[in-house]
Motif scaffolding. Sequence first.
Motif, PDB file in Angstrom:
ATOM      1  N   LEU A   8       7.355   2.926  -0.742  1.00 50.92           N
ATOM      2  CA  LEU A   8       5.631   2.882   0.833  1.00 50.92           C
ATOM      3  C   LEU A   8       6.328   1.881   1.595  1.00 50.92           C
ATOM      4  CD1 LEU A   8       3.955   1.353  -2.908  1.00 50.92           C
ATOM      5  CD2 LEU A   8       3.650   3.778  -2.091  1.00 50.92           C
ATOM      6  N   VAL A   9       5.359   2.583   2.534  1.00 48.05           N
ATOM      7  CA  VAL A   9       6.344   2.718   3.770  1.00 48.05           C
ATOM      8  C   VAL A   9       5.474   1.176   4.743  1.00 48.05           C
ATOM      9  CG1 VAL A   9       8.884   3.491   3.460  1.00 48.05           C
ATOM     10  CG2 VAL A   9       5.999   4.555   4.750  1.00 48.05           C
ATOM     11  N   SER A  10       4.220   1.488   4.799  1.00 48.05           N
ATOM     12  CA  SER A  10       2.987   1.146   5.428  1.00 48.05           C
ATOM     13  C   SER A  10       1.990  -0.487   4.758  1.00 48.05           C
ATOM     14  CB  SER A  10       2.022   2.446   5.911  1.00 48.05           C
ATOM     15  OG  SER A  10       2.754   3.623   6.675  1.00 48.05           O
ATOM     16  N   ALA A  11       1.835  -0.837   5.904  1.00 48.17           N
ATOM     17  CA  ALA A  11       0.286  -1.919   5.443  1.00 48.17           C
ATOM     18  C   ALA A  11      -1.142  -1.262   4.355  1.00 48.17           C
ATOM     19  CB  ALA A  11       0.582  -2.546   6.650  1.00 48.17           C
ATOM     20  N   ILE A  12      -0.947   0.116   4.991  1.00 48.25           N
ATOM     21  CA  ILE A  12      -1.976   0.145   4.745  1.00 48.25           C
ATOM     22  C   ILE A  12      -1.587   1.841   2.900  1.00 48.25           C
ATOM     23  CG2 ILE A  12      -4.246   1.201   4.931  1.00 48.25           C
ATOM     24  CD1 ILE A  12      -4.004  -1.338   5.658  1.00 48.25           C
ATOM     25  N   VAL A  13      -2.950   1.676   2.173  1.00 51.95           N
ATOM     26  CA  VAL A  13      -2.399   2.491   1.088  1.00 51.95           C
ATOM     27  C   VAL A  13      -2.308   4.387   2.257  1.00 51.95           C
ATOM     28  CG1 VAL A  13      -3.584   4.052  -0.515  1.00 51.95           C
ATOM     29  CG2 VAL A  13      -3.436   1.868  -0.638  1.00 51.95           C
ATOM     30  N   GLU A  14      -3.320   4.331   2.915  1.00 53.01           N
ATOM     31  CA  GLU A  14      -4.072   5.765   3.448  1.00 53.01           C
ATOM     32  C   GLU A  14      -3.159   5.769   4.678  1.00 53.01           C
ATOM     33  OE1 GLU A  14      -7.904   6.109   5.104  1.00 53.01           O
ATOM     34  OE2 GLU A  14      -7.782   4.190   6.498  1.00 53.01           O
ATOM     35  N   VAL A  73       0.425   6.982   2.653  1.00 56.40           N
ATOM     36  CA  VAL A  73       0.388   8.945   1.867  1.00 56.40           C
ATOM     37  C   VAL A  73       0.312   9.933   3.836  1.00 56.40           C
ATOM     38  CG1 VAL A  73      -1.801  10.568   0.680  1.00 56.40           C
ATOM     39  CG2 VAL A  73      -0.987   7.912   0.032  1.00 56.40           C
ATOM     40  N   ALA A  74       0.439   8.861   4.665  1.00 55.14           N
ATOM     41  CA  ALA A  74      -0.345  10.065   5.656  1.00 55.14           C
ATOM     42  C   ALA A  74       1.824   9.893   6.226  1.00 55.14           C
ATOM     43  CB  ALA A  74      -0.740   9.422   6.957  1.00 55.14           C
ATOM     44  N   PHE A  75       2.270   9.298   6.075  1.00 56.22           N
ATOM     45  CA  PHE A  75       3.561   9.234   6.452  1.00 56.22           C
ATOM     46  C   PHE A  75       4.786  10.676   6.774  1.00 56.22           C
ATOM     47  CE2 PHE A  75       8.121   7.820   6.420  1.00 56.22           C
ATOM     48  CZ  PHE A  75       8.405   7.102   7.314  1.00 56.22           C
ATOM     49  N   GLY A  76       4.345  10.892   5.810  1.00 64.09           N
ATOM     50  CA  GLY A  76       5.175  11.965   4.925  1.00 64.09           C
ATOM     51  C   GLY A  76       4.389  13.025   5.685  1.00 64.09           C
ATOM     52  N   PRO A  77       3.297  13.714   6.391  1.00 65.31           N
ATOM     53  CA  PRO A  77       3.169  14.516   6.932  1.00 65.31           C
ATOM     54  C   PRO A  77       2.922  14.682   8.273  1.00 65.31           C
ATOM     55  CG  PRO A  77       1.636  14.395   5.289  1.00 65.31           C
ATOM     56  CD  PRO A  77       2.548  13.385   4.932  1.00 65.31           C
ATOM     57  N   GLY A  85      -8.070   1.609   1.081  1.00 64.57           N
ATOM     58  CA  GLY A  85      -7.990   0.933   2.470  1.00 64.57           C
ATOM     59  C   GLY A  85      -7.087  -0.378   2.110  1.00 64.57           C
ATOM     60  N   LYS A  86      -6.704  -0.233   1.068  1.00 65.20           N
ATOM     61  CA  LYS A  86      -5.830  -1.141   0.857  1.00 65.20           C
ATOM     62  C   LYS A  86      -4.561  -1.504   1.055  1.00 65.20           C
ATOM     63  CE  LYS A  86      -8.975  -2.821  -2.742  1.00 65.20           C
ATOM     64  NZ  LYS A  86     -10.076  -3.964  -2.573  1.00 65.20           N
ATOM     65  N   PRO A  87      -3.718  -3.114   1.193  1.00 65.95           N
ATOM     66  CA  PRO A  87      -2.213  -2.985   1.290  1.00 65.95           C
ATOM     67  C   PRO A  87      -1.618  -2.342  -0.349  1.00 65.95           C
ATOM     68  CG  PRO A  87      -4.149  -5.428   1.935  1.00 65.95           C
ATOM     69  CD  PRO A  87      -5.163  -4.004   1.119  1.00 65.95           C
ATOM     70  N   PRO A  88      -0.810  -1.554   0.265  1.00 63.33           N
ATOM     71  CA  PRO A  88       0.151  -1.667  -1.495  1.00 63.33           C
ATOM     72  C   PRO A  88       0.014  -3.019  -1.459  1.00 63.33           C
ATOM     73  CG  PRO A  88       0.545   0.348   0.618  1.00 63.33           C
ATOM     74  CD  PRO A  88      -0.159  -0.950   1.328  1.00 63.33           C
ATOM     75  N   HIS A  89       0.601  -4.046  -0.842  1.00 59.40           N
ATOM     76  CA  HIS A  89       1.319  -4.744  -2.152  1.00 59.40           C
ATOM     77  C   HIS A  89       0.275  -5.657  -3.014  1.00 59.40           C
ATOM     78  CE1 HIS A  89      -0.596  -7.435   1.186  1.00 59.40           C
ATOM     79  NE2 HIS A  89      -0.412  -8.300   0.310  1.00 59.40           N
ATOM     80  N   LEU A  90      -1.631  -4.944  -2.672  1.00 62.81           N
ATOM     81  CA  LEU A  90      -2.179  -5.565  -4.091  1.00 62.81           C
ATOM     82  C   LEU A  90      -2.570  -5.195  -5.319  1.00 62.81           C
ATOM     83  CD1 LEU A  90      -4.988  -7.020  -0.825  1.00 62.81           C
ATOM     84  CD2 LEU A  90      -2.762  -8.208  -2.448  1.00 62.81           C
ATOM     85  N   LEU A  91      -1.780  -3.587  -5.333  1.00 62.44           N
ATOM     86  CA  LEU A  91      -1.714  -2.402  -6.643  1.00 62.44           C
ATOM     87  C   LEU A  91      -1.287  -3.512  -7.396  1.00 62.44           C
ATOM     88  CD1 LEU A  91      -1.550   0.176  -3.720  1.00 62.44           C
ATOM     89  CD2 LEU A  91      -4.125  -1.028  -5.005  1.00 62.44           C
TER      90      LEU A  91
END
Length: 279
Positions: free
Chosen positions: A98-104, A107-111, A139-145
């Motif tokens: 996981l590399v971004s601050a928001i979930v979506e 997921v968009a990083f690779g494409p 819209g959630k931050p991954p660190h909260l999951l």
Amino acid sequence: MDSIIRIENLTFEYKKGEETEPVRALDNVNLNIERGSFTAILGKNGSGKSTFAKNLNGLLVPTEGVIYVNGYDTSDDEHIWDVRQSAGMVFQNPDNQLVSAIVEDDVAFGPENLGIESSEIRRRVDKALSDVNMGAFKGKPPHLLSGGQKQRVAIAGVVAMKPSCIIFDEPTAMLDPKGRNEIMNIIEELHDEGITVVLITHFMEEAVHADRVIIMHDGKVFLDGKPEEVFAQKEKVLSVNLDIPLAVELADKLREKGIDVPKDIIGMEEMVEYLCQYE
């Protein structure tokens, strides 16, 4: 059949220093992975299974031999992104993916790195999150999951790249039983949609869902066949310090009591269904 991955004389050695002998992790492995198949790779720590996984999408390059993914040589730098788009990879620890601050955005990083047009990225992100039941968390931050939710986001990030094959390197090892079941359900759904699955695992109950099981030992293929064929060789499996699935053990006990349990029952769901007829 059409092979999505062809492995010819694969040998891989780790070099620890100029003055020490390299450690051979894989030793002359020859395998084909058929398109649309579900293959489980088993083995104890040190068997070579995780090194094998990393060789399949070019994270590691063979010391000797060659691997072709969708016809691309994994050691050819010119086609490394073709290899990794064809064979995506999900790791044991989702935090490492996981590399971004928001979930979506994650997921968009690779494409985005593949240069895909923005409207198509939006469509892929929404579908990938829906596929792993994480659309409500975009819209959630991954660190909260939770750990299981993070792993689902990591899988969505790979799915959004539309690979033909996904390699799962012990994706449930850090999860509780509920999280493991959720991830396995997603893996089976992806396979049902036509994605080739290679699952590295040490959980026998996960391996029984595959249509092929490969056991590795000392960097070599030790057993290879349908799950019911592999686990029928109980003494061989035990000899490399692996367990036998609980349903297989139970079936053996029942046969000793005179109950003729079919040989193809190796999972607990099938075992429960079979036993219910005796109610």
